[in-house]
Design an enzyme around this catalytic site. Structure first.
Site, PDB file in Angstrom:
ATOM      1  N   GLY A 206       8.342   1.658   7.573  1.00 31.18           N
ATOM      2  CA  GLY A 206       7.691   0.014   7.996  1.00 31.18           C
ATOM      3  C   GLY A 206       6.385   0.601   8.890  1.00 31.18           C
ATOM      4  O   GLY A 206       5.970   1.257   8.583  1.00 31.18           O
ATOM      5  N   ASN A 207       5.460  -0.757   8.915  1.00 34.20           N
ATOM      6  CA  ASN A 207       4.019  -1.008   9.472  1.00 34.20           C
ATOM      7  C   ASN A 207       3.721  -1.997  10.341  1.00 34.20           C
ATOM      8  O   ASN A 207       4.746  -2.484  10.369  1.00 34.20           O
ATOM      9  CB  ASN A 207       3.081  -1.027   8.502  1.00 34.20           C
ATOM     10  CG  ASN A 207       3.253  -1.970   7.431  1.00 34.20           C
ATOM     11  OD1 ASN A 207       2.906  -3.227   7.966  1.00 34.20           O
ATOM     12  ND2 ASN A 207       4.044  -1.921   6.303  1.00 34.20           N
ATOM     13  N   HIS A 208       2.469  -1.820  10.784  1.00 40.67           N
ATOM     14  CA  HIS A 208       2.443  -3.082  11.519  1.00 40.67           C
ATOM     15  C   HIS A 208       2.040  -4.034  12.039  1.00 40.67           C
ATOM     16  O   HIS A 208       1.234  -4.688  12.342  1.00 40.67           O
ATOM     17  CB  HIS A 208       1.383  -1.883  13.167  1.00 40.67           C
ATOM     18  CG  HIS A 208       1.579  -0.449  14.143  1.00 40.67           C
ATOM     19  ND1 HIS A 208       2.820  -0.287  14.683  1.00 40.67           N
ATOM     20  CD2 HIS A 208       1.240   0.671  13.378  1.00 40.67           C
ATOM     21  CE1 HIS A 208       2.949   0.475  14.952  1.00 40.67           C
ATOM     22  NE2 HIS A 208       2.413   1.020  14.409  1.00 40.67           N
ATOM     23  N   ALA A 274       2.083  -6.125   3.874  1.00 38.56           N
ATOM     24  CA  ALA A 274       1.061  -5.130   3.695  1.00 38.56           C
ATOM     25  C   ALA A 274       2.651  -4.228   3.558  1.00 38.56           C
ATOM     26  O   ALA A 274       3.838  -3.905   4.224  1.00 38.56           O
ATOM     27  CB  ALA A 274       1.027  -5.054   5.463  1.00 38.56           C
TER      28      ALA A 274
END
Ligand code: CTP
Length: 398
Positions: A206-208, A274
């Site tokens: 995943g990402n932030h 994102a």
């Protein structure tokens, strides 16, 4: 904007009631027709005579006065908006439970117009779970809540709980209640948040991304009258704004499928999520156990949603993409504009302080297909969303 607008100002018992005097003054000066309803407790903080003199209308506080009965139903129907400022902890609790033991509550229960509330209380009361739960109930009823300010409180303590300043309440009404509905009848598709690509039943890539920027854009589009379909990856953001339909997804693949299904009917698409560029080729059916050696996970590219929408875009549809860059920002943004057949690319640079993932502010440059480039200052994400939607409206109607 306020000329001849009918504003029902509801004042409750709080020290912040002194600010209602200024609010009435500002509204009347701006051309609004103001009526004031107050709780019996409010009269201890601000004089009905002051409010009636400034509003040029009798202040209403009793359900019945001698032989006459105040028509709370008509009052709620008369108004274009009901503004409860200040909203005390006690009245908030009564509203959350549908109580009706005074004229203000009876009017609020009968109001068919939009309702905006500006709470005011001491910090500990504000943070109490009972208060926060009551606020959530009000939001669920469709009431709009103007956030409290941080500052010096009546107790002498410093913290959250100050009522928003009258100028800020005026601005809120301008932006959220009386804003031009220049996107009425339009459908918008917005993506927001990260995507989670599963490795096994307990792990993911995943990402932030917080989803805050995408949510702010969705809210601004809805605020201007659009029907918004928000395709939201795993994110904690929430909205109760009418006109926003949330499609919750987890993976890039699910986000792609939802966007491809919704895009044909859309006038505007803003891809602010994102999205993971790569996903595991296989998701292990059971939790992967550690071994003595290293672990290699084979990844495959996800489908580029923005690019895919660009390929099927029809004339009249407007496509907006985001770019998050750390180097050669301008050139990469322009390359994306062309490569994805977008009409607009919003660039945020990770080199700018207070911009990007997790922050409440952002600093963007907007590149348009026609060659226009606009550099904006660092602003709260809500303001950035307004700038972006302003450009969208401009492109849509040129
Ligand atoms: N995007 C998308 N689908 C993907 C990946 C990205 O729709 N699978 C969208 C994002 O929502 C954003 C834009 O594409 O609007 C970002 O462009 P992209 O070229 O993917 O940027 P990066 O992911 O940063 O990729 P690159 O490494 O090419 O810079």
């Amino acid at each position: 904007m306020f000329q001849d607008k009918k504003i029902l100002l509801a004042v409750t018992g709080s020290i912040a009631a002194y600010k209602s005097i200024l609010l009435v003054r500002l509204l009347v000066k701006a051309g609004a027709d103001v009526k004031v309803v107050m709780t019996p407790a409010a009269a201890a903080f601000v004089s009905p005579l002051t409010l009636s003199t400034l509003s040029k209308n009798a202040v209403i506080s009793e359900l019945a006065n001698n032989e006459s009965w105040s028509n709370h139903v008509m009052l709620g129907r008369w108004a274009d908006v009901m503004v409860v400022a200040p909203l005390s902890c006690n009245t908030l609790a009564k509203m959350a439970h549908g109580m009706c033991d005074n004229m203000l509550l009876a009017t609020w229960l009968s109001a068919t117009c939009p309702v905006v509330v500006a709470p005011a209380m001491d910090e500990d009361m504000w943070h109490h779970p009972a208060t926060q739960g009551n606020l959530q109930k009000l939001e669920a009823f469709g009431n709009r809540i103007i956030p409290v300010d941080k500052g010096e409180l009546a107790s002498g303590l410093y913290g959250d709980g100050r009522m928003a300043e009258p100028e800020a309440i005026m601005q809120y009404l301008r932006d959220h209640i009386f804003a031009k509905k220049d996107l009425a009848g339009k459908k918008a598709l917005v993506t927001a948040g990260p995507t989670y690509e599963p490795i096994d039943p307990v792990r993911f890539i995943g990402n932030h991304s917080s989803g805050k920027m995408g949510l702010a854009i969705a809210e601004e589009l809805a605020n201007r009258g659009a029907e918004v379909h928000l395709v939201l990856g795993p994110s904690a953001v929430k909205t109760t704004m009418p006109g926003i339909y949330i499609h919750k997804v987890q993976t890039a693949g699910q986000m792609y499928d939802t966007c491809m299904a919704e895009f044909p009917g859309a006038d505007i698409a803003v891809m602010s999520a994102a999205v993971a560029d790569y996903t595991p080729v296989e998701t292990a059916p059971e939790k992967i156990k550690k071994t003595s050696g290293s672990l290699v996970i084979e990844l495959t590219k996800t489908k580029d949603i923005l690019k895919s929408l660009g390929q099927v875009k029809k004339s009249g549809q407007l496509l907006v993409g985001f770019a998050l860059e750390t180097a050669n920002e301008r050139q990469y943004a322009l390359d994306k504009l062309a490569a994805k057949n977008a009409d607009m690319i919003v660039l945020n640079s990770l080199n700018d302080e207070g911009a990007g993932f997790g922050y409440d502010t952002n600093k963007v440059t907007i590149f348009e297909k026609g060659g226009d480039e606009t550099v904006y200052d660092r602003k709260p994400k809500q303001q950035v969303a307004k700038d972006i939607v302003d450009r969208i409206v401009n492109l849509l109607y040129v």
